[in-house]
Design a protein around this motif. Structure first.
Motif, PDB file in Angstrom:
ATOM      1  N   ALA A  76       0.843  -1.188   0.000  1.00 38.42           N
ATOM      2  CA  ALA A  76       0.000   0.000   0.000  1.00 38.42           C
ATOM      3  C   ALA A  76       0.883   1.245   0.000  1.00 38.42           C
ATOM      4  O   ALA A  76       2.082   1.190   0.318  1.00 38.42           O
ATOM      5  CB  ALA A  76      -0.912  -0.003   1.221  1.00 38.42           C
ATOM      6  N   ALA A  77       0.297   2.378  -0.342  1.00 37.76           N
ATOM      7  CA  ALA A  77       1.068   3.602  -0.530  1.00 37.76           C
ATOM      8  C   ALA A  77       1.854   4.012   0.710  1.00 37.76           C
ATOM      9  O   ALA A  77       2.943   4.578   0.611  1.00 37.76           O
ATOM     10  CB  ALA A  77       0.130   4.740  -0.952  1.00 37.76           C
ATOM     11  N   ASP A  78       1.328   3.708   1.888  1.00 37.70           N
ATOM     12  CA  ASP A  78       1.984   4.120   3.128  1.00 37.70           C
ATOM     13  C   ASP A  78       2.806   2.995   3.756  1.00 37.70           C
ATOM     14  O   ASP A  78       3.156   3.051   4.934  1.00 37.70           O
ATOM     15  CB  ASP A  78       0.951   4.619   4.127  1.00 37.70           C
ATOM     16  N   MET A  79       3.151   1.984   2.975  1.00 39.48           N
ATOM     17  CA  MET A  79       3.804   0.793   3.515  1.00 39.48           C
ATOM     18  C   MET A  79       5.049   0.468   2.688  1.00 39.48           C
ATOM     19  O   MET A  79       5.005   0.477   1.462  1.00 39.48           O
ATOM     20  CB  MET A  79       2.815  -0.380   3.453  1.00 39.48           C
ATOM     21  N   ASP A  80       6.165   0.187   3.360  1.00 41.68           N
ATOM     22  CA  ASP A  80       7.331  -0.273   2.609  1.00 41.68           C
ATOM     23  C   ASP A  80       7.254  -1.787   2.424  1.00 41.68           C
ATOM     24  O   ASP A  80       6.416  -2.467   3.022  1.00 41.68           O
ATOM     25  CB  ASP A  80       8.637   0.156   3.290  1.00 41.68           C
ATOM     26  N   MET A  81       8.157  -2.303   1.579  1.00 43.02           N
ATOM     27  CA  MET A  81       8.070  -3.722   1.221  1.00 43.02           C
ATOM     28  C   MET A  81       8.305  -4.629   2.428  1.00 43.02           C
ATOM     29  O   MET A  81       7.615  -5.650   2.590  1.00 43.02           O
ATOM     30  CB  MET A  81       9.066  -4.047   0.112  1.00 43.02           C
ATOM     31  N   GLU A  82       9.260  -4.296   3.279  1.00 41.50           N
ATOM     32  CA  GLU A  82       9.521  -5.150   4.440  1.00 41.50           C
ATOM     33  C   GLU A  82       8.320  -5.196   5.376  1.00 41.50           C
ATOM     34  O   GLU A  82       7.971  -6.259   5.904  1.00 41.50           O
ATOM     35  CB  GLU A  82      10.780  -4.683   5.175  1.00 41.50           C
TER      36      GLU A  82
END
Length: 415
Positions: free
Chosen positions: A30-36
């Motif tokens: 999601a836009a506010d989430m990094d991959m980790e």
């Protein structure tokens, strides 16, 4: 009491154990989430985590999934064997393809592939026959077996359906096949269709000297499918057909158990698969669906036409190779190519997919200008020519049915 947090489900130095189910996901955070953060939530939600930090007496982390690899948008997650109930595909899929597909933490997520550990894989029966049907039932040698669906696919009376089957069988087709949405409607009742089609099958076998069979669709609730499987065996047919996605994997497993008692092979139609696999960055891949089908015990499954037919396809060749692969001694599965095929496409199809397949043509048989019997002969002639290494145009010189099919369709793919 130790807290359990999302980050506890991420360990990029982790090496999965041989006993763990490893799943490979395409993940778009999601836009506010990094991959980790997204990867850790995938592992958490699909095992024993939740959105709130938990305070737990004792340790349950040995039942936690671990996101162990991130490569671009590809995430690998390892699941401890203890998370799964042996032989329960519904439960397995509720873990690895359940709530995670709807999480707000990901914009898109797709289960692309699985690596099945031996204990879990062998808790399922696998196919009873697999590709051996080509010789155990049909004595087909090295050639692909052939199938056709009467057209129009619904609306024919029982007499019309059986007559079309007879014309196809005597033209060289091995298998008559019901359409996925033909079951027990008033215009063509199941029991009447089964009896009349098999009577014409027997007639075709006597006339041609070749074994023939019928993929009769038993799809319904589980109890009705068992009753229909019993009826199929009593009538002397070798197969049942099940719409495996729409009927559900638990029902497929129930049918597989009865079919072993009856000695029946299972033809799996994949209707509804595209609801899960057509969008390339979300859902569940056809490769995974095919894996599940093999474990649950189907003998044939539709895997596409390697982009030669009318339907969108994934990696047909790669899926077929997995279906043939060694899986702890489990039988393989015969891939069925179907959807917009006709004689002119046979050489390229066999070049891409090999001979160890089934080839199903509907319109490419019944749409022949000279009718179903001639269309069946043309399809078989195209296969024979390809097996002999003779160009279709050359083979058509002595085979007018093939010549007519090539004049009508050439080598074009339909839409």
């Amino acid at each position: 009491m130790p807290g359990i947090k999302y980050e506890d489900f991420l360990d990029l130095d982790y090496d999965p154990a041989d006993s763990e189910l490893v799943c490979w996901f395409h993940v778009e955070p999601a836009a506010d989430m990094d991959m980790e953060s997204a990867a850790s939530r995938v592992a958490s939600e699909s095992s024993n985590g939740t959105w709130a930090e938990l305070q737990v007496e004792g340790s349950v982390t040995d039942l936690s999934a671990t996101a162990f690899e991130i490569d671009g948008n590809t995430v690998g997650v390892a699941y401890p064997d203890e998370l799964f109930e042996d032989g329960n595909m519904a439960q397995v899929l509720s873990c690895i393809a359940g709530n995670i597909l709807g999480m707000k933490a990901v914009e898109r997520i797709r289960l692309n592939d699985c690596e099945w550990p031996e204990k879990l894989a062998t808790s399922f029966p696998g196919p009873q026959f697999g590709t051996d049907v080509r010789n155990e039932i049909f004595d087909a040698g090295d050639r692909p077996i052939t199938a056709t669906v009467p057209k129009p696919k619904v609306g024919l009376s029982t007499d019309q359906h059986a007559q079309i089957g007879y014309e196809a069988w005597t033209g060289g087709i091995d298998l008559l096949k019901d359409d996925e949405n033909l079951t027990d409607q008033t215009f063509n009742p199941f029991e009447d269709r089964l009896a009349e089609s098999l009577a014409r099958r027997d007639q075709a076998e006597e006339e041609t000297g070749e074994p023939k069979s019928y993929l009769v669709n038993i799809t319904a609730d589980a109890n009705t499918m068992l009753d229909r499987a019993d009826a199929v065996a009593e009538q002397g047919c070798e197969y049942v057909m099940v719409d495996v996605v729409t009927t559900g994997w638990a029902a497929v497993q129930t049918v597989r158990e009865r079919c072993e008692e009856l000695g029946l092979a299972i033809h799996a139609h994949r209707a509804m698969h595209a609801a899960f696999d057509r969008v390339p960055n979300h859902g569940v891949s056809m490769r995974t669906i095919a894996q599940v089908a093999r474990l649950c015990g189907v003998d044939h499954i539709h895997t596409g036409t390697a982009d030669l037919g009318k339907l969108e396809n994934e990696d047909t060749v790669g899926i077929n190779e997995w279906l043939y692969s060694d899986l702890y001694g489990m039988n393989d599965v015969l891939p069925m190519a179907s959807g917009g095929l006709h004689p002119g496409l046979v050489p390229e199809l066999m070049d891409r997919c090999g001979n160890n397949i089934g080839i199903q043509a509907g319109g490419g048989v019944h749409g022949h200008p000279d009718g179903t019997h001639a269309g069946a002969k043309a399809l078989r002639q195209a296969i024979d020519a390809t097996m002999e290494g003779v160009p279709l145009t050359e083979y058509a010189d002595d085979n007018p049915e093939l010549a007519t099919a090539l004049d009508k369709w050439g080598t074009d793919t339909p839409r």
